[in-house]
Write a protein that holds these residues in place. Sequence first.
Motif, mmCIF file in Angstrom:
data_model
loop_
_atom_site.group_PDB
_atom_site.id
_atom_site.type_symbol
_atom_site.label_atom_id
_atom_site.label_comp_id
_atom_site.label_asym_id
_atom_site.label_seq_id
_atom_site.Cartn_x
_atom_site.Cartn_y
_atom_site.Cartn_z
ATOM 1 N N ASP B 78 0.838 -1.207 0.000
ATOM 2 C CA ASP B 78 0.000 0.000 0.000
ATOM 3 C C ASP B 78 0.873 1.258 0.000
ATOM 4 O O ASP B 78 0.496 2.295 0.534
ATOM 5 C CB ASP B 78 -0.958 0.001 1.201
ATOM 6 N N VAL B 79 2.058 1.152 -0.623
ATOM 7 C CA VAL B 79 3.012 2.261 -0.666
ATOM 8 C C VAL B 79 2.559 3.312 -1.694
ATOM 9 O O VAL B 79 2.055 2.974 -2.752
ATOM 10 C CB VAL B 79 4.411 1.710 -1.040
ATOM 11 N N LEU B 80 2.729 4.593 -1.323
ATOM 12 C CA LEU B 80 2.339 5.706 -2.205
ATOM 13 C C LEU B 80 3.564 6.278 -2.888
ATOM 14 O O LEU B 80 4.578 6.521 -2.226
ATOM 15 C CB LEU B 80 1.782 6.837 -1.347
ATOM 16 N N THR B 81 3.488 6.535 -4.183
ATOM 17 C CA THR B 81 4.625 7.139 -4.884
ATOM 18 C C THR B 81 4.217 8.467 -5.532
ATOM 19 O O THR B 81 3.140 8.586 -6.114
ATOM 20 C CB THR B 81 5.186 6.192 -5.964
ATOM 21 N N LEU B 82 5.113 9.445 -5.403
ATOM 22 C CA LEU B 82 4.897 10.790 -5.934
ATOM 23 C C LEU B 82 6.223 11.293 -6.494
ATOM 24 O O LEU B 82 7.274 10.999 -5.929
ATOM 25 C CB LEU B 82 4.417 11.700 -4.787
ATOM 26 N N GLY B 83 6.174 12.012 -7.619
ATOM 27 C CA GLY B 83 7.411 12.509 -8.209
ATOM 28 C C GLY B 83 7.305 13.977 -8.579
ATOM 29 O O GLY B 83 6.208 14.535 -8.689
ATOM 30 N N THR B 84 8.473 14.612 -8.739
ATOM 31 C CA THR B 84 8.502 15.956 -9.317
ATOM 32 C C THR B 84 9.637 16.002 -10.336
ATOM 33 O O THR B 84 10.603 15.247 -10.237
ATOM 34 C CB THR B 84 8.772 17.084 -8.281
ATOM 35 N N ASP B 85 9.503 16.888 -11.302
ATOM 36 C CA ASP B 85 10.613 17.168 -12.218
ATOM 37 C C ASP B 85 10.440 18.575 -12.762
ATOM 38 O O ASP B 85 9.314 19.048 -12.938
ATOM 39 C CB ASP B 85 10.659 16.156 -13.371
ATOM 40 N N ILE B 86 11.547 19.242 -13.029
ATOM 41 C CA ILE B 86 11.491 20.598 -13.573
ATOM 42 C C ILE B 86 11.141 20.554 -15.063
ATOM 43 O O ILE B 86 10.657 21.532 -15.630
ATOM 44 C CB ILE B 86 12.832 21.340 -13.314
ATOM 45 N N ASN B 87 11.350 19.391 -15.687
ATOM 46 C CA ASN B 87 11.113 19.201 -17.115
ATOM 47 C C ASN B 87 9.736 18.555 -17.318
ATOM 48 O O ASN B 87 9.506 17.423 -16.901
ATOM 49 C CB ASN B 87 12.252 18.300 -17.647
ATOM 50 N N ARG B 88 8.840 19.304 -17.941
ATOM 51 C CA ARG B 88 7.482 18.828 -18.112
ATOM 52 C C ARG B 88 7.405 17.542 -18.947
ATOM 53 O O ARG B 88 6.566 16.673 -18.697
ATOM 54 C CB ARG B 88 6.665 19.942 -18.793
ATOM 55 N N PHE B 89 8.294 17.406 -19.910
ATOM 56 C CA PHE B 89 8.297 16.196 -20.738
ATOM 57 C C PHE B 89 8.657 14.970 -19.884
ATOM 58 O O PHE B 89 8.142 13.873 -20.089
ATOM 59 C CB PHE B 89 9.284 16.337 -21.905
ATOM 60 N N ALA B 90 9.560 15.190 -18.925
ATOM 61 C CA ALA B 90 9.935 14.106 -18.010
ATOM 62 C C ALA B 90 8.751 13.717 -17.126
ATOM 63 O O ALA B 90 8.532 12.538 -16.857
ATOM 64 C CB ALA B 90 11.128 14.531 -17.154
ATOM 65 N N CYS B 91 7.968 14.711 -16.696
ATOM 66 C CA CYS B 91 6.802 14.424 -15.846
ATOM 67 C C CYS B 91 5.857 13.454 -16.550
ATOM 68 O O CYS B 91 5.388 12.477 -15.968
ATOM 69 C CB CYS B 91 6.031 15.705 -15.508
ATOM 70 N N GLN B 92 5.587 13.741 -17.826
ATOM 71 C CA GLN B 92 4.657 12.899 -18.579
ATOM 72 C C GLN B 92 5.246 11.505 -18.823
ATOM 73 O O GLN B 92 4.565 10.496 -18.666
ATOM 74 C CB GLN B 92 4.309 13.574 -19.910
ATOM 75 N N ALA B 93 6.532 11.465 -19.184
ATOM 76 C CA ALA B 93 7.175 10.183 -19.474
ATOM 77 C C ALA B 93 7.234 9.314 -18.215
ATOM 78 O O ALA B 93 6.915 8.120 -18.246
ATOM 79 C CB ALA B 93 8.583 10.415 -20.018
ATOM 80 N N ALA B 94 7.641 9.934 -17.098
ATOM 81 C CA ALA B 94 7.819 9.187 -15.853
ATOM 82 C C ALA B 94 6.485 8.638 -15.346
ATOM 83 O O ALA B 94 6.402 7.528 -14.821
ATOM 84 C CB ALA B 94 8.451 10.082 -14.792
ATOM 85 N N SER B 95 5.448 9.436 -15.518
ATOM 86 C CA SER B 95 4.122 9.016 -15.099
ATOM 87 C C SER B 95 3.748 7.700 -15.784
ATOM 88 O O SER B 95 3.253 6.756 -15.154
ATOM 89 C CB SER B 95 3.175 10.140 -15.483
ATOM 90 N N GLN B 96 4.030 7.639 -17.073
ATOM 91 C CA GLN B 96 3.730 6.424 -17.835
ATOM 92 C C GLN B 96 4.621 5.260 -17.380
ATOM 93 O O GLN B 96 4.150 4.124 -17.255
ATOM 94 C CB GLN B 96 3.936 6.702 -19.330
ATOM 95 N N THR B 97 5.888 5.546 -17.090
ATOM 96 C CA THR B 97 6.804 4.490 -16.634
ATOM 97 C C THR B 97 6.291 3.858 -15.337
ATOM 98 O O THR B 97 6.286 2.631 -15.194
ATOM 99 C CB THR B 97 8.219 5.073 -16.400
ATOM 100 N N VAL B 98 5.846 4.711 -14.411
ATOM 101 C CA VAL B 98 5.381 4.190 -13.119
ATOM 102 C C VAL B 98 4.089 3.392 -13.309
ATOM 103 O O VAL B 98 3.938 2.292 -12.767
ATOM 104 C CB VAL B 98 5.165 5.332 -12.098
ATOM 105 N N GLN B 99 3.165 3.929 -14.095
ATOM 106 C CA GLN B 99 1.895 3.220 -14.307
ATOM 107 C C GLN B 99 2.118 1.864 -14.967
ATOM 108 O O GLN B 99 1.462 0.883 -14.612
ATOM 109 C CB GLN B 99 0.948 4.080 -15.139
#
Lengths: 139, 253
Positions: B78-99
């Motif tokens: 039941d672990v929660l994961t949250l990320g930040t990045d200064i690069n918006r393209f990285a935010c979108q890419a990373a979101s997909q990687t985690v999902q």
Amino acid sequence: MKLLTLNFLTCAIKTCKGSPASFPLHPRDSELEIIETDINLPFLKNILPRLTWDAVRTISTELGLPELPATAPTREDLVEPSSTSEDDAEEVPTQVAKDLHRLLLETCVKEGKLVCGCCEHEYQVKEGVANFLLPGHLV
Amino acid sequence: MLPTPSTSHVSFDRVYEPAEDSFLLLDTISSSTEVAFLKDRFSNATTHPPLVLEVGVGSGVVLAFVAGNADNIFGRHDVLTLGTDINRFACQAASQTVQTAIASSAQPSVFLDVVNGDLASSIRHQSVDVFIFNPPYVPAELPDFSRHDSYNALPAGKKATTFEQDSYLLELSYAGGEDGMVVTNRMLAQIPEILSPNGIAYVLLCAQNKPEDVKKNIRSWGPGWLAETVGSSGKKAGWEKLQIVRIWRQTSG
């Protein structure tokens, strides 16, 4: 962006951090979307003490969603009594649990703004990504 | 060995590609000593779900690894994961990687979002249980942030980024200013604020960052603060090229 994420975010401006008004950020002009995910009942039971329930209620009301009860549900409210078990996998979620899952993890802000109650700064949400970068003069 | 998340959808022209530093983080967090440490702190299934925050997620490979293997690393899913990045393209890419990593996991954990921001400036104080940071650690001049707004999105009316834009976005992922420590020092200053009382942080450093000085500095934050090297790679003549420092507070009693 999921509504549960708002439980862990605040205004990015340093001088707002000490002010209670900087949490929660207030969604404005929001376009919502539902993105379905599998329900994780052990998670829902355990997250309850971490929720700032008043903030969840405020956000829900501001988004025009159905009004939430004044107090947070309890762990017991989330599990069908007949299914209570030592083994999490055996337990069946109640409607309360399903509604909470839908609200916190499936209801997402697709487009809109998040507004700080302290300094009124507006953070944009575009294509589900919230932007907390500040213009140079506010850092 | 735990599976490494797929990042085949990520455009490495403008998002940092997983490299030796990323893999050192994966190996360290899943090492037997760190798993024992994390389970000792967080495995009690009746306590609140730990929140894992990674700043500067890039491709998302590290956060996705934690999300996809939460049960092995924390002894709970039941672990929660949250990320930040200064690069918006990285935010979108990373979101997909985690999902993707969670979707292929037998014991799915709970992913929140990756928000676009500067370090952890938008994170609520005292909310983070496990913090992870692979900084821009290379001693190299910082990029010119005045162009950030225009470079952080597709150019108006265009479907592709420009070469200059991609170069800028990649510079953000590695250039760390003097000693490679300018960004890391700003991040270290936020760590005591964002960590929960039981929280711990993993920060990657390279030899040029003067890691012994960094650890000494962390130990002087106040009573109880600890900093130890818990993983390293690229040993050369007794020097570790890269290392992971664990930062935590001794819990009283």
